[in-house]
Design a protein around this motif. Structure first.
Motif, PDB file in Angstrom:
ATOM      1  N   ARG A   1      18.435   0.241  11.309  1.00  0.00           N
ATOM      2  CA  ARG A   1      17.763  -1.018  11.639  1.00  0.00           C
ATOM      3  C   ARG A   1      16.836  -1.433  10.486  1.00  0.00           C
ATOM      4  NH1 ARG A   1      14.108  -0.996  15.559  1.00  0.00           N
ATOM      5  NH2 ARG A   1      14.433  -3.208  16.105  1.00  0.00           N
ATOM      6  N   LEU A   2      16.595  -2.718  10.399  1.00  0.00           N
ATOM      7  CA  LEU A   2      15.783  -3.253   9.307  1.00  0.00           C
ATOM      8  C   LEU A   2      14.400  -2.608   9.197  1.00  0.00           C
ATOM      9  CD1 LEU A   2      16.818  -6.993   9.526  1.00  0.00           C
ATOM     10  CD2 LEU A   2      16.867  -5.601   7.447  1.00  0.00           C
ATOM     11  N   PRO A   3      13.660  -2.394  10.300  1.00  0.00           N
ATOM     12  CA  PRO A   3      12.333  -1.778  10.143  1.00  0.00           C
ATOM     13  C   PRO A   3      12.395  -0.413   9.461  1.00  0.00           C
ATOM     14  CG  PRO A   3      12.560  -2.722  12.329  1.00  0.00           C
ATOM     15  CD  PRO A   3      13.917  -2.774  11.709  1.00  0.00           C
ATOM     16  N   LYS A   4      13.370   0.412   9.849  1.00  0.00           N
ATOM     17  CA  LYS A   4      13.486   1.739   9.238  1.00  0.00           C
ATOM     18  C   LYS A   4      13.865   1.640   7.768  1.00  0.00           C
ATOM     19  CE  LYS A   4      15.584   6.304   9.901  1.00  0.00           C
ATOM     20  NZ  LYS A   4      15.863   6.510   8.473  1.00  0.00           N
TER      21      LYS A   4
ATOM     22  N   GLY B   1      12.023   2.584   2.365  1.00  0.00           N
ATOM     23  CA  GLY B   1      12.264   2.018   1.042  1.00  0.00           C
ATOM     24  C   GLY B   1      13.724   1.838   0.676  1.00  0.00           C
ATOM     25  N   THR B   2      14.634   2.141   1.627  1.00  0.00           N
ATOM     26  CA  THR B   2      16.061   2.043   1.321  1.00  0.00           C
ATOM     27  C   THR B   2      16.468   0.605   0.998  1.00  0.00           C
ATOM     28  OG1 THR B   2      16.573   3.921   2.764  1.00  0.00           O
ATOM     29  CG2 THR B   2      18.376   2.444   2.219  1.00  0.00           C
ATOM     30  N   LEU B   3      15.933  -0.346   1.765  1.00  0.00           N
ATOM     31  CA  LEU B   3      16.310  -1.750   1.543  1.00  0.00           C
ATOM     32  C   LEU B   3      15.812  -2.231   0.187  1.00  0.00           C
ATOM     33  CD1 LEU B   3      17.828  -3.958   3.123  1.00  0.00           C
ATOM     34  CD2 LEU B   3      15.602  -4.868   3.788  1.00  0.00           C
TER      35      LEU B   3
ATOM     36  N   GLY C   1      16.796  -3.541  -5.420  1.00  0.00           N
ATOM     37  CA  GLY C   1      16.240  -3.410  -6.760  1.00  0.00           C
ATOM     38  C   GLY C   1      14.987  -4.232  -6.948  1.00  0.00           C
ATOM     39  N   ILE C   2      14.349  -4.579  -5.834  1.00  0.00           N
ATOM     40  CA  ILE C   2      13.149  -5.415  -5.855  1.00  0.00           C
ATOM     41  C   ILE C   2      12.110  -4.785  -4.938  1.00  0.00           C
ATOM     42  CG2 ILE C   2      12.186  -7.722  -5.423  1.00  0.00           C
ATOM     43  CD1 ILE C   2      14.268  -7.826  -7.565  1.00  0.00           C
ATOM     44  N   ALA C   3      10.877  -4.698  -5.401  1.00  0.00           N
ATOM     45  CA  ALA C   3       9.802  -4.154  -4.580  1.00  0.00           C
ATOM     46  C   ALA C   3       9.168  -5.255  -3.733  1.00  0.00           C
ATOM     47  CB  ALA C   3       8.743  -3.507  -5.464  1.00  0.00           C
TER      48      ALA C   3
ATOM     49  N   LEU D   1       6.271  -4.629   8.097  1.00  0.00           N
ATOM     50  CA  LEU D   1       5.857  -5.291   6.858  1.00  0.00           C
ATOM     51  C   LEU D   1       4.333  -5.317   6.738  1.00  0.00           C
ATOM     52  CD1 LEU D   1       8.401  -8.246   6.930  1.00  0.00           C
ATOM     53  CD2 LEU D   1       8.339  -6.418   5.217  1.00  0.00           C
ATOM     54  N   LYS D   2       3.664  -5.528   7.842  1.00  0.00           N
ATOM     55  CA  LYS D   2       2.198  -5.525   7.824  1.00  0.00           C
ATOM     56  C   LYS D   2       1.665  -4.137   7.464  1.00  0.00           C
ATOM     57  CE  LYS D   2       0.340  -7.657  11.413  1.00  0.00           C
ATOM     58  NZ  LYS D   2       0.215  -8.170  12.819  1.00  0.00           N
TER      59      LYS D   2
END
Length: 281
Positions: A219-222, A227-229, A234-236, A260-261
């Motif tokens: 899932r996106l939050p994980k 840091g996988t996404l 290739g962007i922080a 994100l917060k």
């Protein structure tokens, strides 16, 4: 009928899966919107060809009359617009909710059917809301039909002019449910090529209920937390250069927003901040 309500005609329909479909309708000449906004669409099931055909072959009895009376009402729901603000037609992306009063009827759409369009656009999931930080990296995080407003933005040349990188992370349960892939893969050429120094589009498909080689499955939050996404893009994520937009399943939106917060990004308020979400669900 309200002055804001106009009839529109179904021009095409694309079925992606038994539970996902897209359709286009005629666009009223006076209708304007900003990429990322949504409208209220209405359907009167009794006026759809599907139900008219059923009525034509059914025996007339009290049950049929009760059913027709039940179906003879205007039902409205909010839908983000897929198409560019400059397209001659309007496109929408829909899920079928079996017991849903609206989508269970809308799934029977056929070319030539009429829908109702409230011509007043709504919503603040637009790039104009970002004043600070200045545009550099745009993250568009979507699940399911939440992809719709982002496709609209990516068909607006200003998006390609304003950013250096655009990361589109699109999550679905299966590869079958990843709709619009061909369109996404052609966006850089079709729209980025029309401006000088366009943003670079980085597309990251995610499939959560299948094991697909080379494709992210969490899932996106994980994916953000570990840091996988960011590594795949290739962007922080940087509070001074990142804009993030979320649209889709309410649980995803809430969980990702909080994640994100926790990483230091802040909600966008009065034009300042990193995170923007759509709340029409």
């Amino acid at each position: 009928m309200s002055d804001n309500i106009q009839k529109v005609t179904v021009l095409s329909k694309t079925t992606w899966t038994p539970n996902l479909f897209s359709f286009t309708v005629s666009r009223p000449d006076s209708f304007k919107f900003t990429a990322g906004q949504f409208v209220r669409l209405g359907v009167n099931p009794s006026q759809l060809k599907y139900y008219k055909q059923l009525s034509a072959v059914a025996d007339t009895d009290d049950d049929d009359e009760d059913l027709n009376e039940t179906l003879d009402e205007d039902i409205f729901r909010a839908y983000s617009i897929v198409s560019s603000p400059f397209d001659e037609v309007l496109e929408f992306f829909s899920i079928v909710i079996p017991d849903g009063a609206f989508t269970s009827q809308l799934q029977h759409l056929e070319v030539g059917d009429e829908l109702l369009l409230n011509t007043m656009p709504f919503g603040f999931l637009t790039l104009a809301r970002y004043q600070k930080p200045l545009p550099k990296d745009l993250w568009l995080l979507a699940t399911g039909t939440g992809l719709a407003p982002f496709l609209s933005m990516l068909q607006d040349l200003k998006t390609w002019e304003d950013y250096e990188h655009i990361i589109l992370a699109y999550s679905a349960r299966s590869t079958e449910e990843l709709a619009y892939i061909d369109k996404i893969e052609s966006l850089q050429e079709d729209f980025g090529s029309l401006v000088d120094n366009p943003a670079k589009l980085i597309f990251i498909p995610i499939v959560t209920r299948e094991a697909v080689e080379g494709t992210l499955t969490e899932r996106l939050p994980k994916l953000l937390l570990d840091g996988t996404l960011q590594e795949r893009a290739g962007i922080a994520l940087d509070i001074d250069s990142t804009h993030v937009m979320l649209c889709g399943n309410p649980d995803m939106v809430e969980d990702t927003k909080e994640m994100l917060k926790s990483l230091g990004l802040v909600m966008n308020r009065r034009g300042e901040g990193n995170i923007a979400v759509e709340n029409y669900w």
